[in-house]
Design a protein around this motif. Structure first.
Motif, PDB file in Angstrom:
ATOM      1  N   ALA A 190      -1.834 -12.966   7.489  1.00 41.82           N
ATOM      2  CA  ALA A 190      -0.940 -11.900   7.926  1.00 41.82           C
ATOM      3  C   ALA A 190      -0.788 -10.801   6.885  1.00 41.82           C
ATOM      4  O   ALA A 190      -0.569  -9.645   7.212  1.00 41.82           O
ATOM      5  CB  ALA A 190       0.432 -12.488   8.270  1.00 41.82           C
ATOM      6  N   ALA A 191      -0.901 -11.172   5.616  1.00 42.20           N
ATOM      7  CA  ALA A 191      -0.665 -10.185   4.562  1.00 42.20           C
ATOM      8  C   ALA A 191      -1.901  -9.375   4.214  1.00 42.20           C
ATOM      9  O   ALA A 191      -1.842  -8.501   3.350  1.00 42.20           O
ATOM     10  CB  ALA A 191      -0.142 -10.884   3.306  1.00 42.20           C
ATOM     11  N   ALA A 192      -3.054  -9.643   4.851  1.00 36.98           N
ATOM     12  CA  ALA A 192      -4.279  -8.927   4.493  1.00 36.98           C
ATOM     13  C   ALA A 192      -4.168  -7.468   4.905  1.00 36.98           C
ATOM     14  O   ALA A 192      -3.547  -7.135   5.910  1.00 36.98           O
ATOM     15  CB  ALA A 192      -5.481  -9.577   5.177  1.00 36.98           C
ATOM     16  N   MET A 193      -4.761  -6.599   4.147  1.00 37.96           N
ATOM     17  CA  MET A 193      -4.729  -5.181   4.473  1.00 37.96           C
ATOM     18  C   MET A 193      -5.559  -4.924   5.725  1.00 37.96           C
ATOM     19  O   MET A 193      -6.629  -5.483   5.891  1.00 37.96           O
ATOM     20  CB  MET A 193      -5.261  -4.357   3.301  1.00 37.96           C
ATOM     21  CG  MET A 193      -5.216  -2.862   3.548  1.00 37.96           C
ATOM     22  SD  MET A 193      -5.855  -1.898   2.160  1.00 37.96           S
ATOM     23  CE  MET A 193      -4.558  -2.143   0.968  1.00 37.96           C
ATOM     24  N   SER A 194      -5.031  -4.097   6.597  1.00 36.78           N
ATOM     25  CA  SER A 194      -5.745  -3.775   7.818  1.00 36.78           C
ATOM     26  C   SER A 194      -7.027  -3.018   7.496  1.00 36.78           C
ATOM     27  O   SER A 194      -7.146  -2.382   6.445  1.00 36.78           O
ATOM     28  CB  SER A 194      -4.857  -2.905   8.721  1.00 36.78           C
ATOM     29  OG  SER A 194      -4.662  -1.636   8.115  1.00 36.78           O
ATOM     30  N   PRO A 195      -8.030  -3.068   8.407  1.00 35.29           N
ATOM     31  CA  PRO A 195      -9.267  -2.323   8.148  1.00 35.29           C
ATOM     32  C   PRO A 195      -9.033  -0.837   7.946  1.00 35.29           C
ATOM     33  O   PRO A 195      -9.695  -0.204   7.128  1.00 35.29           O
ATOM     34  CB  PRO A 195     -10.102  -2.595   9.413  1.00 35.29           C
ATOM     35  CG  PRO A 195      -9.560  -3.890   9.954  1.00 35.29           C
ATOM     36  CD  PRO A 195      -8.100  -3.881   9.633  1.00 35.29           C
ATOM     37  N   GLU A 196      -8.076  -0.272   8.703  1.00 35.96           N
ATOM     38  CA  GLU A 196      -7.800   1.151   8.545  1.00 35.96           C
ATOM     39  C   GLU A 196      -7.270   1.450   7.149  1.00 35.96           C
ATOM     40  O   GLU A 196      -7.683   2.405   6.480  1.00 35.96           O
ATOM     41  CB  GLU A 196      -6.785   1.612   9.604  1.00 35.96           C
ATOM     42  CG  GLU A 196      -7.310   1.527  11.029  1.00 35.96           C
ATOM     43  CD  GLU A 196      -7.092   0.137  11.624  1.00 35.96           C
ATOM     44  OE1 GLU A 196      -6.656  -0.766  10.894  1.00 35.96           O
ATOM     45  OE2 GLU A 196      -7.372  -0.032  12.826  1.00 35.96           O
ATOM     46  N   ASP A 197      -6.314   0.612   6.687  1.00 36.83           N
ATOM     47  CA  ASP A 197      -5.751   0.830   5.357  1.00 36.83           C
ATOM     48  C   ASP A 197      -6.804   0.651   4.280  1.00 36.83           C
ATOM     49  O   ASP A 197      -6.873   1.398   3.302  1.00 36.83           O
ATOM     50  CB  ASP A 197      -4.589  -0.125   5.106  1.00 36.83           C
ATOM     51  CG  ASP A 197      -3.354   0.245   5.928  1.00 36.83           C
ATOM     52  OD1 ASP A 197      -2.411  -0.547   5.935  1.00 36.83           O
ATOM     53  OD2 ASP A 197      -3.357   1.307   6.549  1.00 36.83           O
ATOM     54  N   GLN A 255       1.270  10.474  14.027  1.00 37.16           N
ATOM     55  CA  GLN A 255       2.329   9.952  13.163  1.00 37.16           C
ATOM     56  C   GLN A 255       2.027   8.526  12.717  1.00 37.16           C
ATOM     57  O   GLN A 255       2.277   8.165  11.565  1.00 37.16           O
ATOM     58  CB  GLN A 255       3.670   9.997  13.906  1.00 37.16           C
ATOM     59  CG  GLN A 255       4.870   9.540  13.093  1.00 37.16           C
ATOM     60  CD  GLN A 255       5.211  10.503  11.973  1.00 37.16           C
ATOM     61  OE1 GLN A 255       4.741  11.638  11.969  1.00 37.16           O
ATOM     62  NE2 GLN A 255       6.021  10.061  11.030  1.00 37.16           N
ATOM     63  N   ASP A 256       1.478   7.716  13.619  1.00 36.00           N
ATOM     64  CA  ASP A 256       1.081   6.355  13.231  1.00 36.00           C
ATOM     65  C   ASP A 256       0.046   6.387  12.113  1.00 36.00           C
ATOM     66  O   ASP A 256       0.095   5.601  11.164  1.00 36.00           O
ATOM     67  CB  ASP A 256       0.512   5.605  14.438  1.00 36.00           C
ATOM     68  CG  ASP A 256       1.601   5.210  15.426  1.00 36.00           C
ATOM     69  OD1 ASP A 256       2.763   5.080  15.000  1.00 36.00           O
ATOM     70  OD2 ASP A 256       1.280   5.033  16.615  1.00 36.00           O
ATOM     71  N   GLY A 257      -0.905   7.302  12.235  1.00 30.77           N
ATOM     72  CA  GLY A 257      -1.913   7.431  11.188  1.00 30.77           C
ATOM     73  C   GLY A 257      -1.307   7.863   9.867  1.00 30.77           C
ATOM     74  O   GLY A 257      -1.697   7.380   8.800  1.00 30.77           O
ATOM     75  N   LEU A 258      -0.320   8.770   9.925  1.00 29.71           N
ATOM     76  CA  LEU A 258       0.349   9.212   8.709  1.00 29.71           C
ATOM     77  C   LEU A 258       1.099   8.054   8.057  1.00 29.71           C
ATOM     78  O   LEU A 258       1.066   7.891   6.821  1.00 29.71           O
ATOM     79  CB  LEU A 258       1.323  10.353   9.038  1.00 29.71           C
ATOM     80  CG  LEU A 258       2.088  10.950   7.859  1.00 29.71           C
ATOM     81  CD1 LEU A 258       1.132  11.594   6.875  1.00 29.71           C
ATOM     82  CD2 LEU A 258       3.100  11.976   8.371  1.00 29.71           C
ATOM     83  N   VAL A 259       1.768   7.235   8.862  1.00 30.12           N
ATOM     84  CA  VAL A 259       2.496   6.086   8.321  1.00 30.12           C
ATOM     85  C   VAL A 259       1.533   5.100   7.669  1.00 30.12           C
ATOM     86  O   VAL A 259       1.790   4.563   6.590  1.00 30.12           O
ATOM     87  CB  VAL A 259       3.320   5.414   9.435  1.00 30.12           C
ATOM     88  CG1 VAL A 259       3.873   4.071   8.969  1.00 30.12           C
ATOM     89  CG2 VAL A 259       4.459   6.323   9.877  1.00 30.12           C
ATOM     90  N   ARG A 260       0.390   4.842   8.336  1.00 30.05           N
ATOM     91  CA  ARG A 260      -0.597   3.936   7.749  1.00 30.05           C
ATOM     92  C   ARG A 260      -1.136   4.486   6.427  1.00 30.05           C
ATOM     93  O   ARG A 260      -1.339   3.749   5.469  1.00 30.05           O
ATOM     94  CB  ARG A 260      -1.749   3.694   8.726  1.00 30.05           C
ATOM     95  CG  ARG A 260      -1.394   2.768   9.877  1.00 30.05           C
ATOM     96  CD  ARG A 260      -2.666   2.276  10.561  1.00 30.05           C
ATOM     97  NE  ARG A 260      -3.469   3.371  11.084  1.00 30.05           N
ATOM     98  CZ  ARG A 260      -3.343   3.901  12.291  1.00 30.05           C
ATOM     99  NH1 ARG A 260      -2.417   3.430  13.119  1.00 30.05           N
ATOM    100  NH2 ARG A 260      -4.133   4.885  12.694  1.00 30.05           N
ATOM    101  N   SER A 261      -1.366   5.805   6.397  1.00 31.44           N
ATOM    102  CA  SER A 261      -1.852   6.414   5.161  1.00 31.44           C
ATOM    103  C   SER A 261      -0.838   6.247   4.046  1.00 31.44           C
ATOM    104  O   SER A 261      -1.176   5.898   2.914  1.00 31.44           O
ATOM    105  CB  SER A 261      -2.147   7.907   5.387  1.00 31.44           C
ATOM    106  OG  SER A 261      -3.126   8.085   6.375  1.00 31.44           O
ATOM    107  N   PHE A 262       0.420   6.495   4.370  1.00 34.64           N
ATOM    108  CA  PHE A 262       1.463   6.345   3.353  1.00 34.64           C
ATOM    109  C   PHE A 262       1.542   4.907   2.857  1.00 34.64           C
ATOM    110  O   PHE A 262       1.641   4.658   1.647  1.00 34.64           O
ATOM    111  CB  PHE A 262       2.819   6.769   3.933  1.00 34.64           C
ATOM    112  CG  PHE A 262       3.975   6.395   3.055  1.00 34.64           C
ATOM    113  CD1 PHE A 262       4.290   7.147   1.937  1.00 34.64           C
ATOM    114  CD2 PHE A 262       4.739   5.274   3.341  1.00 34.64           C
ATOM    115  CE1 PHE A 262       5.346   6.791   1.120  1.00 34.64           C
ATOM    116  CE2 PHE A 262       5.794   4.911   2.534  1.00 34.64           C
ATOM    117  CZ  PHE A 262       6.108   5.675   1.415  1.00 34.64           C
TER     118      PHE A 262
END
Length: 823
Positions: free
Chosen positions: A607-614, A95-102
């Motif tokens: 803080a506002a930078a996109m995470s590596p996963e995103d 679910q965490d991965g789905l939220v990050r994808s969204f």
């Protein structure tokens, strides 16, 4: 009762002991009967296992309710998983991965929309030539002096300017001064700071637009009424009726409200990076309806609201009307800020114009003594340093704001309850503006405290609000950045909090203020004024979210932007694997401590930078953001006219052209039209004549070609538009005929009307309107003619007339422009 199966087996001593016990406590008999009745009812309700365990001692009284609740919840869970099998297989990691994808897709979609807007704007820019409004604008740009007045330029070249820069930012006065009525219009008008704009000033801009959005705050400053009082006419009593007249309303915002326009309150407050900076305004003026993002710092130096009591300050009531001591303290604080934290923007707000001047004088002397601070005063081009009085500070915001109250006791120790504009009618609105300008830190300098303000002697809502603000600045009496006192949203949150406390952590529930609360927050033991980690649970607040964007992206993004480090626990994971979830929280706490230490040392990423996963996900989907390349500038070279060169098929060789049947000649006609369409039938006849090597085309050849064309038209292989042939659905091409070999192609009467129409529409659209002469001459150049002959002028004039009759072109103010589509 006695452990025996029948009366004959009873032990008489045991029976006597029971009887003596009953006689000693006769009131216990009804209670015992009630217990037996309850036990029978419980067994009938399906609770026999619970009663049996209670009777035989396997379960004591204290454990009855927990056991019952556990069994009930287990039954509910089984029923829910049976109805919704996805619950049983819920995986928080997935679910965490789905939220990050969204979240990544949502951000990428916004970036894509920006790119599409930029691309569309670049595509619709006016073309580079010297016609119409574009020509006027280019001419003005080429001048070195004697430029056209702006109003005249906007009148003549307004469409070109608007196409290049579709968004105008103008004051109401500038709209009236530079935009001639009826010459230029807008799709949308956005009125900002609408509480400060009088209706009479806004109506000119409103008349130039099709729809509007009015943004303002009735609790902030109204329009300045000084000049309005000087120029206003006395109201006509005969016109005074029950309707709301424009002259009776102080601002365009008030007029919109009075007329019942749809309205919506923007409840999210983003500016303040610490909730204490907006707490008084939210409480006093917005009835705690603003959603204030909590800060992870409960009372950290450099964030929030601070109070400096200038105990030796004296307000010179009979002289300068200033507080020199307080002004000097403020100036010293400005210099200290410039030396220690120059990276933060700074503004100074005063309660009066005189105190503003006193601070500027004191600051000027200190700046001469500290020339090393001049770099600070020249920095922050977007948010330069200022010193303003409260009448002029609306709309400003800075990282740090210093406020100088100035008012206080005079040299004789007397305190006059006069507070300038704050004590006047509407003073609370001025105060609201003044105390809400800071983004990170606000320091209040005052020679008095809230205890010095006597509301019996000084009336008015503004003074009462000032007393509240000073009390809060001094004592912090409002609940901010601590436990709100609100109950937990769920038993789930309570269990998480108890488990973390059992492991030695200090945990606060429902941290926040006014509509925005963190479910759980773990206190930093080394710095009790800061929270290490915010824990979000999927409780009532999560379920009540009205959109996935608010729930799964914006809320966490805003919290992280305000400095929080967020960890999420899913209730299904907690129910199934509580120990594993606790271990994950412990790891998150350790990681948060390391991240905060790195942030304090200046090593953390923004803080506002996109995470590596995103970022990886967006790249995988091909939606990563970045600068988009605008379309290259069109060089407007009209393509050359290509003449067809058909070959006679082998089966037709040896036959005369006029002897070929229409069915067999039709493919050759279509081949010519494919290359040259739209093309006149005479030109098609000429190409086929040349293919057969004939010097001229007599009546029989013309009839044969016409029959072949009719054959193709009947079968819908060709389209006939008044002797001009084209392929169905083929776009009209505008072609340069300057190098053609066929003389007929340069005859005006053989020019395809569709091609002339396309050229006229293109010129009018690209130049945002042209004169009739410019339109005809530019079309002649596009078609490859060196001059506009009488025949060509006649042909184009006829086509312009037809287009205006069909309302595709309109003549407006001497220019021919493309008609706007009907709404």
């Amino acid at each position: 009762m006695f452990g025996e199966t029948g009366i004959p087996d009873l032990d008489l001593d045991a029976l006597a002991a029971h009887l003596r016990g009953w006689l000693a406590a006769p009131e216990g008999l009804p209670a015992w009967a009630a217990i037996l009745a309850a036990a029978r009812a419980a067994r009938a309700a399906g609770l026999a296992p619970l009663v049996d365990r209670l009777e035989d001692g396997r379960l004591d009284r204290a454990g009855v309710m927990p056991a019952f609740e556990m069994a009930a919840f287990e039954a509910i869970w089984q029923a829910m998983t049976a109805a919704e099998p996805a619950l049983a297989g819920f995986d928080g990691t997935a679910q965490d991965g789905l939220v990050r994808s969204f979240a990544a897709l949502d951000r990428a979609r916004i970036d894509l929309a920006r790119s599409e807007v930029r691309t569309e704007h670049a595509r619709s820019r006016p073309r580079v030539n010297g016609l119409g409004p574009v020509g006027v604008l280019r001419g003005e740009l080429a001048k070195k002096r004697r430029h056209m007045p702006i109003r005249q330029l906007m009148s003549q070249a307004g469409p070109a300017v608007q196409a290049l820069k579709p968004v105008f930012m103008m004051s109401p006065l500038s709209v009236a001064q530079f935009l001639e009525p009826g010459r230029i219009g807008f799709d949308l008008l956005v009125v900002d700071e609408a509480s400060q704009i009088q209706p009479v000033d806004a109506l000119g801009a409103i008349a130039r637009c099709r729809q509007m959005v009015v943004v303002g705050d009735e609790r902030q400053l109204p329009p300045t009424a000084f000049f309005a009082r000087m120029t206003a006419d006395a109201p006509d009593a005969e016109d005074d009726d029950e309707t709301t007249r424009i002259a009776d309303v102080e601002s365009i915002l008030g007029l919109c409200v009075a007329r019942g326009l749809p309205q919506r309150m923007l409840r999210w407050h983003y500016r303040s990076r610490h909730q204490s900076l907006i707490a008084v305004s939210n409480h006093e003026f917005y009835q705690d309806r603003l959603h204030v993002v909590p800060s992870p710092y409960a009372g950290e130096a450099g964030l929030g609201l601070d109070f400096v009591h200038v105990t030796d300050g004296v307000f010179e009531t009979g002289g300068s009307g200033t507080n020199p001591t307080e002004a000097r303290r403020v100036a010293e604080a400005v210099i200290a800020h410039a030396r220690t934290t120059p990276e933060r923007s700074l503004g100074v707000a005063t309660f009066s114009v005189r105190q503003r001047r006193a601070i500027l004088d004191a600051l000027e002397a200190l700046r001469r003594a500290h020339p090393e601070t001049e770099d600070f005063f020249n920095a922050h081009p977007a948010e330069p340093f200022f010193v303003k009085n409260l009448e002029n500070v609306q709309g400003d915001e800075r990282d740090v704001i210093f406020i100088s109250v100035a008012y206080g006791r005079n040299a004789q120790g007397y305190m006059a309850m006069r507070f300038g504009p704050v004590g006047a009618e509407g003073g609370e609105r001025r105060l609201n503006v003044l105390i809400s300008r800071a983004k990170r830190f606000c320091r209040v300098f005052a020679s008095i405290t809230d205890e010095d303000i006597d509301l019996e002697r000084a009336r008015g809502r503004g003074v009462a609000a000032l007393k509240t603000f000073l009390r809060y600045a001094r004592t912090g009496s409002l609940e901010v950045a601590r436990r709100s006192g609100r109950p937990a949203d769920s038993v789930f949150e309570e269990q998480v909090a108890r488990a973390l406390r059992a492991r030695g952590h200090v945990v606060h529930e429902q941290v926040g203020l006014a509509g925005f609360f963190i479910d759980l927050a773990v206190v930093d033991p080394d710095r009790p004024g800061r929270y290490l980690l915010g824990i979000e649970c999927d409780g009532a607040g999560y379920h009540a979210a009205r959109s996935a964007r608010d729930r799964d992206r914006l809320r966490q993004a805003v919290l992280e932007d305000h400095g929080w480090i967020i960890h999420r626990i899913w209730s299904a994971d907690w129910f199934a694997r509580p120990e594993g979830q606790l271990a994950a929280v412990e790891a998150a706490i350790v990681g948060a401590r390391e991240m905060l230490e790195a942030r304090d040392d200046g090593r953390a990423a923004a803080a506002a930078a996109m995470s590596p996963e995103d970022a990886a996900l967006a790249a995988e989907l091909g939606l990563e953001g970045g600068e988009d390349e605008a379309p290259a500038e069109d060089d407007h070279i009209t393509p050359a006219y290509v003449e067809a060169d058909p070959e006679v098929p082998a089966e037709l060789q040896g036959m005369e052209l006029h002897q070929v049947t229409p069915a067999k000649l039709a493919p050759m006609v279509m081949a010519v039209v494919k290359v040259e369409g739209p093309v006149h039938l005479d030109e098609v006849t000429a190409r086929l004549r040349d293919a057969w090597g004939l010097g001229r085309a007599g009546a029989r050849i013309q009839a044969a070609v016409r029959a072949a064309a009719s054959y193709a038209i009947r079968r819908r292989h060709l389209v006939d538009e008044g002797w001009f042939l084209s392929l169905p659905g083929e776009p009209v091409r505008i072609r340069d005929r300057s190098a053609v070999t066929s003389a007929g192609l340069r005859k005006p009467e053989l020019l395809p009307p569709a091609e002339i129409e396309a050229g006229l529409m293109r010129i009018a659209a690209e130049n945002l309107g042209v004169t009739r002469e410019e339109l005809q001459r530019q079309l002649a150049r596009m078609l490859g003619f060196r001059a506009l002959s009488a025949g060509l002028r006649s042909v184009t004039e006829d086509e312009i007339r037809r287009l205006t009759e069909r309302r595709r072109l309109v003549e407006r103010d001497g220019l021919i422009v493309v008609a706007e589509p009907a709404p």
